[in-house]
Design an enzyme around this catalytic site. Structure first.
Site, mmCIF file in Angstrom:
data_model
loop_
_atom_site.group_PDB
_atom_site.id
_atom_site.type_symbol
_atom_site.label_atom_id
_atom_site.label_comp_id
_atom_site.label_asym_id
_atom_site.label_seq_id
_atom_site.Cartn_x
_atom_site.Cartn_y
_atom_site.Cartn_z
ATOM 1 C CG LEU A 36 -2.046 -1.120 1.143
ATOM 2 C CD1 LEU A 36 -2.998 -1.001 2.326
ATOM 3 C CD2 LEU A 36 -2.830 -1.128 -0.169
ATOM 4 C CB ALA A 84 6.886 -2.593 -10.078
ATOM 5 C CD GLU A 85 7.687 2.933 -5.983
ATOM 6 O OE1 GLU A 85 7.167 3.865 -6.625
ATOM 7 O OE2 GLU A 85 7.328 2.633 -4.827
ATOM 8 C CB THR A 135 7.438 -2.559 -18.924
ATOM 9 O OG1 THR A 135 7.247 -1.457 -19.797
ATOM 10 C CG2 THR A 135 8.864 -2.519 -18.409
ATOM 11 C CG ASP A 136 6.288 -1.219 -24.076
ATOM 12 O OD1 ASP A 136 6.494 -0.642 -22.993
ATOM 13 O OD2 ASP A 136 5.507 -0.771 -24.944
ATOM 14 C CD GLU A 137 8.477 2.745 -20.182
ATOM 15 O OE1 GLU A 137 9.491 3.277 -19.722
ATOM 16 O OE2 GLU A 137 7.359 3.261 -20.151
ATOM 17 C CE1 TYR A 161 8.453 0.546 -14.177
ATOM 18 C CE2 TYR A 161 8.548 1.216 -16.485
ATOM 19 C CZ TYR A 161 8.003 0.422 -15.480
ATOM 20 O OH TYR A 161 7.022 -0.498 -15.781
ATOM 21 C CB SER A 164 14.528 -0.841 -11.834
ATOM 22 O OG SER A 164 13.238 -0.393 -12.204
ATOM 23 C CE LYS A 165 8.630 -4.243 -14.413
ATOM 24 N NZ LYS A 165 7.809 -4.915 -13.369
ATOM 25 C CG ASN A 191 -1.740 -2.201 -19.190
ATOM 26 O OD1 ASN A 191 -2.277 -3.100 -18.587
ATOM 27 N ND2 ASN A 191 -0.807 -2.437 -20.099
ATOM 28 C CE LYS A 200 2.381 5.338 -13.836
ATOM 29 N NZ LYS A 200 1.997 3.983 -13.507
ATOM 30 N NE ARG A 225 5.739 6.022 -24.046
ATOM 31 C CZ ARG A 225 6.746 6.695 -24.607
ATOM 32 N NH1 ARG A 225 6.895 6.706 -25.925
ATOM 33 N NH2 ARG A 225 7.621 7.343 -23.862
ATOM 34 N N GLY A 295 15.467 12.315 -21.462
ATOM 35 C CA GLY A 295 15.690 10.984 -22.042
ATOM 36 C C GLY A 295 14.421 10.337 -22.578
HETATM 37 P P1 NAD Z 1 0.949 0.638 -9.865
HETATM 38 O O1 NAD Z 1 2.015 1.625 -9.565
HETATM 39 O O2 NAD Z 1 -0.429 1.105 -10.149
HETATM 40 O O3 NAD Z 1 0.836 -0.424 -8.679
HETATM 41 C C1 NAD Z 1 1.954 -0.974 -8.040
HETATM 42 C C2 NAD Z 1 1.476 -1.693 -6.783
HETATM 43 O O4 NAD Z 1 2.600 -2.315 -6.168
HETATM 44 C C3 NAD Z 1 0.845 -0.759 -5.750
HETATM 45 O O5 NAD Z 1 -0.349 -1.309 -5.255
HETATM 46 C C4 NAD Z 1 1.900 -0.692 -4.645
HETATM 47 O O6 NAD Z 1 1.359 -0.479 -3.355
HETATM 48 C C5 NAD Z 1 2.554 -2.065 -4.768
HETATM 49 N N1 NAD Z 1 3.913 -2.088 -4.249
HETATM 50 C C6 NAD Z 1 4.915 -1.205 -4.512
HETATM 51 N N2 NAD Z 1 6.017 -1.544 -3.820
HETATM 52 C C7 NAD Z 1 5.721 -2.669 -3.118
HETATM 53 C C8 NAD Z 1 6.456 -3.497 -2.237
HETATM 54 N N3 NAD Z 1 7.737 -3.236 -1.929
HETATM 55 N N4 NAD Z 1 5.847 -4.583 -1.697
HETATM 56 C C9 NAD Z 1 4.556 -4.851 -1.996
HETATM 57 N N5 NAD Z 1 3.791 -4.092 -2.830
HETATM 58 C C10 NAD Z 1 4.384 -3.016 -3.368
HETATM 59 O O7 NAD Z 1 1.518 -0.229 -11.071
HETATM 60 P P2 NAD Z 1 0.774 -0.794 -12.356
HETATM 61 O O8 NAD Z 1 0.679 0.261 -13.370
HETATM 62 O O9 NAD Z 1 -0.430 -1.535 -11.920
HETATM 63 O O10 NAD Z 1 1.870 -1.843 -12.861
HETATM 64 C C11 NAD Z 1 1.919 -3.157 -12.341
HETATM 65 C C12 NAD Z 1 3.066 -3.919 -12.979
HETATM 66 O O11 NAD Z 1 2.889 -3.951 -14.394
HETATM 67 C C13 NAD Z 1 4.427 -3.280 -12.736
HETATM 68 O O12 NAD Z 1 5.356 -4.315 -12.534
HETATM 69 C C14 NAD Z 1 4.728 -2.536 -14.038
HETATM 70 O O13 NAD Z 1 6.116 -2.463 -14.256
HETATM 71 C C15 NAD Z 1 4.049 -3.446 -15.044
HETATM 72 N N6 NAD Z 1 3.574 -2.782 -16.266
HETATM 73 C C16 NAD Z 1 2.794 -1.662 -16.179
HETATM 74 C C17 NAD Z 1 2.295 -1.086 -17.351
HETATM 75 C C18 NAD Z 1 1.414 0.143 -17.309
HETATM 76 O O14 NAD Z 1 1.115 0.704 -18.357
HETATM 77 N N7 NAD Z 1 0.939 0.574 -16.155
HETATM 78 C C19 NAD Z 1 2.619 -1.649 -18.589
HETATM 79 C C20 NAD Z 1 3.435 -2.783 -18.626
HETATM 80 C C21 NAD Z 1 3.899 -3.354 -17.467
HETATM 81 O O1 DAU Z 2 5.165 1.152 -21.881
HETATM 82 C C1 DAU Z 2 4.775 0.579 -20.681
HETATM 83 C C2 DAU Z 2 4.931 1.578 -19.574
HETATM 84 O O2 DAU Z 2 3.893 2.547 -19.746
HETATM 85 C C3 DAU Z 2 4.854 0.959 -18.182
HETATM 86 O O3 DAU Z 2 5.919 0.072 -18.013
HETATM 87 C C4 DAU Z 2 4.894 2.051 -17.114
HETATM 88 O O4 DAU Z 2 4.708 1.471 -15.835
HETATM 89 C C5 DAU Z 2 3.776 3.034 -17.378
HETATM 90 O O5 DAU Z 2 3.840 4.096 -16.463
HETATM 91 C C6 DAU Z 2 3.860 3.580 -18.815
HETATM 92 O O6 DAU Z 2 5.021 4.440 -18.963
HETATM 93 P P1 DAU Z 2 4.949 5.799 -19.791
HETATM 94 O O7 DAU Z 2 6.033 6.673 -19.357
HETATM 95 O O8 DAU Z 2 4.838 5.519 -21.252
HETATM 96 O O9 DAU Z 2 3.493 6.321 -19.286
HETATM 97 P P2 DAU Z 2 2.977 7.774 -18.909
HETATM 98 O O10 DAU Z 2 1.497 7.663 -18.780
HETATM 99 O O11 DAU Z 2 3.722 8.367 -17.785
HETATM 100 O O12 DAU Z 2 3.301 8.623 -20.203
HETATM 101 C C7 DAU Z 2 2.758 8.272 -21.473
HETATM 102 C C8 DAU Z 2 3.330 9.236 -22.500
HETATM 103 O O13 DAU Z 2 2.769 10.542 -22.238
HETATM 104 C C9 DAU Z 2 4.823 9.411 -22.418
HETATM 105 O O14 DAU Z 2 5.342 9.591 -23.719
HETATM 106 C C10 DAU Z 2 5.013 10.689 -21.606
HETATM 107 C C11 DAU Z 2 3.791 11.512 -21.978
HETATM 108 N N1 DAU Z 2 3.272 12.397 -20.915
HETATM 109 C C12 DAU Z 2 3.058 11.873 -19.678
HETATM 110 C C13 DAU Z 2 2.581 12.667 -18.651
HETATM 111 C C14 DAU Z 2 2.361 12.101 -17.263
HETATM 112 C C15 DAU Z 2 2.977 13.732 -21.188
HETATM 113 O O15 DAU Z 2 3.139 14.185 -22.337
HETATM 114 N N2 DAU Z 2 2.489 14.507 -20.189
HETATM 115 C C16 DAU Z 2 2.308 14.049 -18.917
HETATM 116 O O16 DAU Z 2 1.896 14.843 -18.029
#
Ligand code: NAD
Ligand code: DAU
Length: 357
Positions: A36, A84-85, A135-137, A161, A164-165, A191, A200, A225, A295
């Site tokens: 949490l 994850a963070e 992640t694709d990153e 990020y 680390s992934k 997502n 996000k 994206r 970056g």
């Molecule tokens: P999120 O940031 O919404 O949720 C992360 C969750 O992990 C939170 O509930 C947090 O409390 C928990 N957490 C963090 N540190 C923890 C710890 N030390 N121990 C236990 N719980 C902990 O993340 P998300 O967007 O749901 O992403 C989930 C996973 O999917 C991540 O591994 C992320 O890298 C991966 N992913 C995310 C996306 C995306 O677009 N969001 C895309 C591809 C992959």
């Molecule tokens: O590609 C998968 C990844 O997608 C996941 O692994 C990450 O956990 C998830 O956070 C996401 O990363 P991005 O950096 O692509 O997502 P974000 O929503 O932060 O940003 C999407 C795009 O929008 C990116 O090119 C940055 C841009 N952006 C983002 C924010 C927050 C803006 O232009 N303005 C903004 O304020």
């Protein structure tokens, strides 16, 4: 798959996955281990909190001993690792926590699983699985016209990020190769959908637009994206758990390539159509180009032939329909939105990332 430990189940994708699993697998027991942090909320799981098939445990994945006790107590046969963070901008402002959680946390889970499943031989090996959500990153950034990433593309992570992934992916793979830990892994694109924390892009733009606040677009807004509705991601992970081959990784993506500016403009158009509040129309007048992310990766594109060919997965949502139902979800969940808006961590983040940008 009887007793499934979901890490990070109170976050965006994890909570969607728990909803999905409880819907589709009647005989399952889900144990949600979540620390949490600012990104996790039990509000995301309010409607399943009393389901006897669901158990919530607050705790840190970095605590190997504690995770080991959980594996034993619940006879966990499957780990699905989301915790994850996850926010790139936060990793730029403060990378340390990403190293702790994403690398050390994954290492800690792998050690607990190795001890319980491989050393103590607590369960038949053919019944256990460690699924790592990535992640694709990890693949870096594509130039215009470069082909989409496949599962064979070498890693080239650019942000703390992503690095680390990538490290966590390597650790998982090494536990499979060296110790024979049965694992699968998925690398997914961006997502969007219900319960996404509004730091996000998509939920941030929806909430700012509703408030008549500026809509920050980094740089020229032409970064690309590959967007996927979170339910499609959940379905893909479930399919990999059921039918994926051990030791395999699968790319998951949304089969679309809009520029960020197009996403922001589309949200503005949807809100112009459906929002009752006329004051901020047309919402696109709120768009503000701001200093770019350091970056900043230019383009992502996932080749999903492996998962579609081997497992028959394809995304079900189109981006147009997915964005519309996401905007509607945020509009129809004002309590969820207002609880997040009141969080100090949220307000503090908006100040830290945008105020002096
Ligand atoms: P999120 O940031 O919404 O949720 C992360 C969750 O992990 C939170 O509930 C947090 O409390 C928990 N957490 C963090 N540190 C923890 C710890 N030390 N121990 C236990 N719980 C902990 O993340 P998300 O967007 O749901 O992403 C989930 C996973 O999917 C991540 O591994 C992320 O890298 C991966 N992913 C995310 C996306 C995306 O677009 N969001 C895309 C591809 C992959
Ligand atoms: O590609 C998968 C990844 O997608 C996941 O692994 C990450 O956990 C998830 O956070 C996401 O990363 P991005 O950096 O692509 O997502 P974000 O929503 O932060 O940003 C999407 C795009 O929008 C990116 O090119 C940055 C841009 N952006 C983002 C924010 C927050 C803006 O232009 N303005 C903004 O304020």
């Amino acid at each position: 798959m009887k007793h499934v430990l979901i890490t990070g189940g109170a976050g965006f994708i994890g909570s969607n996955f728990i909803h999905y699993l409880l819907r589709i697998e009647p005989g399952i027991h889900v144990i949600n281990l979540d620390a949490l942090t600012y990104a996790g909320s039990l509000e995301n799981l309010k409607d399943v909190a009393d389901d006897p098939r669901y158990t919530f445990v607050q705790g840190d994945i970095c605590d190997t001993e504690f995770v080991g006790e959980l594996l034993k107590k619940y006879e966990v046969d499957t780990v699905v690792h989301f915790a994850a963070e996850s926010h790139v901008d936060r990793s730029i402002l403060g990378p340390r926590q990403f190293i702790e959680t994403n690398i050390m946390g994954t290492f800690s889970l792998l050690e607990a699983a190795r001890k319980f499943w491989l050393q103590e031989k607590s369960l038949p090996l053919e019944n256990v699985r460690f699924h790592h959500v990535s992640t694709d990153e990890v693949f870096g950034s594509l130039a215009p016209g470069e082909p989409a990433w496949t599962e064979e593309t070498p890693y080239a992570p650019n942000s703390p990020y992503a690095a680390s992934k990538a490290s966590s992916d390597h650790l998982v793979r090494s536990y499979g190769h060296t110790y024979g830990l049965p694992f699968t892994m998925t690398n997914c694109s961006n997502n969007y959908g219900p319960y996404q924390f509004p730091e996000k892009l998509i939920p941030l733009i929806i909430l700012n637009a509703l408030d008549g606040k500026p809509l920050p677009v980094y740089g020229d807004g032409q970064q690309i994206r590959d967007w996927l509705h979170v339910e499609d991601h959940c379905e893909a992970i479930h399919l990999v758990l059921k039918k994926g081959s051990i030791g395999s990784t699968y790319n998951i993506g949304g089969e679309n390539q809009p520029a960020n500016l197009t996403i922001v403009e589309t949200i503005c158009e949807i809100l112009d159509e459906i929002s009752a509040n006329d004051n901020h129309k047309p919402h696109k007048n709120l768009i503000e180009f701001v200093k770019d992310r350091p970056g900043h990766d230019r383009r992502y594109d996932m080749d999903t032939h492996k998962i579609s060919g081997e497992l028959g997965w394809r995304p079900r949502h189109t981006l147009t329909e997915g964005l519309l139902n996401t905007v509607n979800w945020y509009l129809s969940h004002p309590e969820w939105v207002s609880a997040i808006r009141q969080k100090q961590e949220y307000k503090g983040w908006l100040d830290a990332n945008y105020k002096s940008r």
